[in-house]
Design a protein around this motif. Sequence first.
Motif, mmCIF file in Angstrom:
data_model
loop_
_atom_site.group_PDB
_atom_site.id
_atom_site.type_symbol
_atom_site.label_atom_id
_atom_site.label_comp_id
_atom_site.label_asym_id
_atom_site.label_seq_id
_atom_site.Cartn_x
_atom_site.Cartn_y
_atom_site.Cartn_z
ATOM 1 N N ASN A 142 0.819 -1.217 0.000
ATOM 2 C CA ASN A 142 0.000 0.000 0.000
ATOM 3 C C ASN A 142 0.854 1.269 0.000
ATOM 4 O O ASN A 142 0.546 2.250 0.680
ATOM 5 C CB ASN A 142 -0.944 0.017 1.208
ATOM 6 C CG ASN A 142 -1.897 -1.165 1.205
ATOM 7 O OD1 ASN A 142 -2.440 -1.543 0.162
ATOM 8 N ND2 ASN A 142 -2.103 -1.774 2.368
ATOM 9 N N GLY A 143 1.943 1.224 -0.760
ATOM 10 C CA GLY A 143 2.789 2.404 -0.882
ATOM 11 C C GLY A 143 3.742 2.633 0.270
ATOM 12 O O GLY A 143 4.457 3.642 0.296
ATOM 13 N N ILE A 144 3.783 1.718 1.239
ATOM 14 C CA ILE A 144 4.673 1.858 2.400
ATOM 15 C C ILE A 144 6.065 1.332 2.030
ATOM 16 O O ILE A 144 6.201 0.267 1.422
ATOM 17 C CB ILE A 144 4.116 1.093 3.613
ATOM 18 C CG1 ILE A 144 2.736 1.631 3.986
ATOM 19 C CG2 ILE A 144 5.060 1.192 4.811
ATOM 20 C CD1 ILE A 144 2.026 0.814 5.039
ATOM 21 N N HIS A 145 7.092 2.068 2.405
ATOM 22 C CA HIS A 145 8.462 1.661 2.095
ATOM 23 C C HIS A 145 8.756 0.295 2.720
ATOM 24 O O HIS A 145 8.315 0.009 3.842
ATOM 25 C CB HIS A 145 9.447 2.705 2.631
ATOM 26 C CG HIS A 145 10.842 2.523 2.137
ATOM 27 N ND1 HIS A 145 11.712 1.615 2.716
ATOM 28 C CD2 HIS A 145 11.514 3.110 1.109
ATOM 29 C CE1 HIS A 145 12.869 1.661 2.075
ATOM 30 N NE2 HIS A 145 12.783 2.561 1.104
ATOM 31 N N PRO A 146 9.483 -0.569 2.025
ATOM 32 C CA PRO A 146 9.770 -1.911 2.549
ATOM 33 C C PRO A 146 10.501 -1.920 3.891
ATOM 34 O O PRO A 146 10.471 -2.938 4.600
ATOM 35 C CB PRO A 146 10.641 -2.529 1.447
ATOM 36 C CG PRO A 146 10.272 -1.799 0.220
ATOM 37 C CD PRO A 146 9.982 -0.399 0.653
ATOM 38 N N LEU A 147 11.184 -0.824 4.225
ATOM 39 C CA LEU A 147 11.905 -0.778 5.499
ATOM 40 C C LEU A 147 11.232 0.155 6.506
ATOM 41 O O LEU A 147 11.846 0.548 7.495
ATOM 42 C CB LEU A 147 13.361 -0.348 5.275
ATOM 43 C CG LEU A 147 14.204 -1.303 4.429
ATOM 44 C CD1 LEU A 147 15.637 -0.795 4.299
ATOM 45 C CD2 LEU A 147 14.188 -2.714 5.011
ATOM 46 N N ASN A 148 9.978 0.479 6.264
ATOM 47 C CA ASN A 148 9.204 1.290 7.211
ATOM 48 C C ASN A 148 8.326 0.344 8.027
ATOM 49 O O ASN A 148 7.276 -0.101 7.573
ATOM 50 C CB ASN A 148 8.358 2.323 6.472
ATOM 51 C CG ASN A 148 7.625 3.270 7.415
ATOM 52 O OD1 ASN A 148 7.435 2.965 8.588
ATOM 53 N ND2 ASN A 148 7.214 4.411 6.905
ATOM 54 N N PHE A 149 8.755 0.056 9.247
ATOM 55 C CA PHE A 149 8.073 -0.946 10.073
ATOM 56 C C PHE A 149 7.077 -0.345 11.061
ATOM 57 O O PHE A 149 6.552 -1.063 11.909
ATOM 58 C CB PHE A 149 9.115 -1.776 10.827
ATOM 59 C CG PHE A 149 10.010 -2.565 9.928
ATOM 60 C CD1 PHE A 149 9.612 -3.797 9.426
ATOM 61 C CD2 PHE A 149 11.256 -2.072 9.555
ATOM 62 C CE1 PHE A 149 10.438 -4.524 8.590
ATOM 63 C CE2 PHE A 149 12.085 -2.800 8.709
ATOM 64 C CZ PHE A 149 11.683 -4.018 8.220
ATOM 65 N N GLY A 150 6.838 0.951 10.972
ATOM 66 C CA GLY A 150 5.903 1.582 11.898
ATOM 67 C C GLY A 150 6.274 3.030 12.134
ATOM 68 O O GLY A 150 6.784 3.710 11.244
ATOM 69 N N ARG A 151 6.047 3.495 13.344
ATOM 70 C CA ARG A 151 6.385 4.879 13.688
ATOM 71 C C ARG A 151 7.837 4.953 14.139
ATOM 72 O O ARG A 151 8.212 4.308 15.112
ATOM 73 C CB ARG A 151 5.467 5.399 14.801
ATOM 74 C CG ARG A 151 5.784 6.849 15.212
ATOM 75 C CD ARG A 151 4.835 7.338 16.293
ATOM 76 N NE ARG A 151 4.998 6.631 17.549
ATOM 77 C CZ ARG A 151 5.929 6.911 18.457
ATOM 78 N NH1 ARG A 151 6.803 7.878 18.242
ATOM 79 N NH2 ARG A 151 5.986 6.226 19.592
ATOM 80 N N PRO A 152 8.666 5.749 13.456
ATOM 81 C CA PRO A 152 10.062 5.873 13.885
ATOM 82 C C PRO A 152 10.151 6.515 15.273
ATOM 83 O O PRO A 152 9.525 7.537 15.521
ATOM 84 C CB PRO A 152 10.683 6.786 12.816
ATOM 85 C CG PRO A 152 9.748 6.717 11.654
ATOM 86 C CD PRO A 152 8.388 6.526 12.237
ATOM 87 N N LEU A 153 10.909 5.923 16.158
ATOM 88 C CA LEU A 153 11.109 6.497 17.480
ATOM 89 C C LEU A 153 12.182 7.572 17.414
ATOM 90 O O LEU A 153 13.150 7.456 16.656
ATOM 91 C CB LEU A 153 11.523 5.423 18.493
ATOM 92 C CG LEU A 153 10.548 4.272 18.741
ATOM 93 C CD1 LEU A 153 11.040 3.415 19.910
ATOM 94 C CD2 LEU A 153 9.138 4.765 19.012
ATOM 95 N N THR A 154 12.008 8.612 18.210
ATOM 96 C CA THR A 154 13.028 9.652 18.296
ATOM 97 C C THR A 154 14.154 9.176 19.200
ATOM 98 O O THR A 154 14.017 8.185 19.932
ATOM 99 C CB THR A 154 12.431 10.957 18.837
ATOM 100 O OG1 THR A 154 11.927 10.721 20.161
ATOM 101 C CG2 THR A 154 11.288 11.439 17.950
#
Length: 250
Positions: A142-154
């Motif tokens: 659905n257009g999500i980057h293959p290495l985007n596993f959720g919300r990036p933590l700061t």
Amino acid sequence: MNKNWPTSICTSVLFWLLLIGNSPAWGFDDGQWQLPAQSNAGLISLSQAGADEWSGWRQVFAGIARMALSQISANKQSRCDFLSWEAVTPQVFQYAQYMPALNRSVIDFVFQNRGQMIGDGECWTLAYDALVSAGARAPGSNGIHPLNFGRPLTADEACLPGDIIQFRSCVFRVEQGTRTETIYVGSPDHTAIIVVPEQNGRMILAQQNTNGNKTVILTSLNFNTMIKGKYQIYRPLPDAQLQCLLNGRQ
């Protein structure tokens, strides 16, 4: 003969003390851990289970076992130790009340599949299947980057069991006496699931496709020894489409 047999025996005894100190089914209920309703539910399960009050002696046994097993794991000195699932379980317990539901489900998946090869055995596949099993948003669709596993933590956010960590060309250098060991994590990328967050620089990770091993294993990695590369930690997010379907059925 295995020179580590005394430690193995002690660890086994302590783990059984931990079992004695809990009720009959591994499960998660309102922040409390207990033993499972199903014997084949995996080493631990964070799914809902009926609560059972602990008696005083059970708490004593469980407390002793948890502290001792945690210390055994903490005392390991090598950069990337292979750990037993039993020794790590008490450390996961400490974070139970802070873990979002999706993180609990990711950890469920990890422990239920310990020692198994998930999909094609690639590191990415373990994280992907764990997220899908948990009902979380999956990368690469659905257009999500293959290495985007959720919300990036700061950088100042604390990670939790069930978060996903993505390595990029990381290099760790460990001094052990007169010997220096250099470890490469990510060529260029490597994916793992956090099982126990950072404690004195060390994290316990679940991963596969490590040193040629394509089954799900636990390793301990000391981030204080990292000299190159970068990593990003992600918090699982709900799958929007799945949530819409569930809401439509209500």
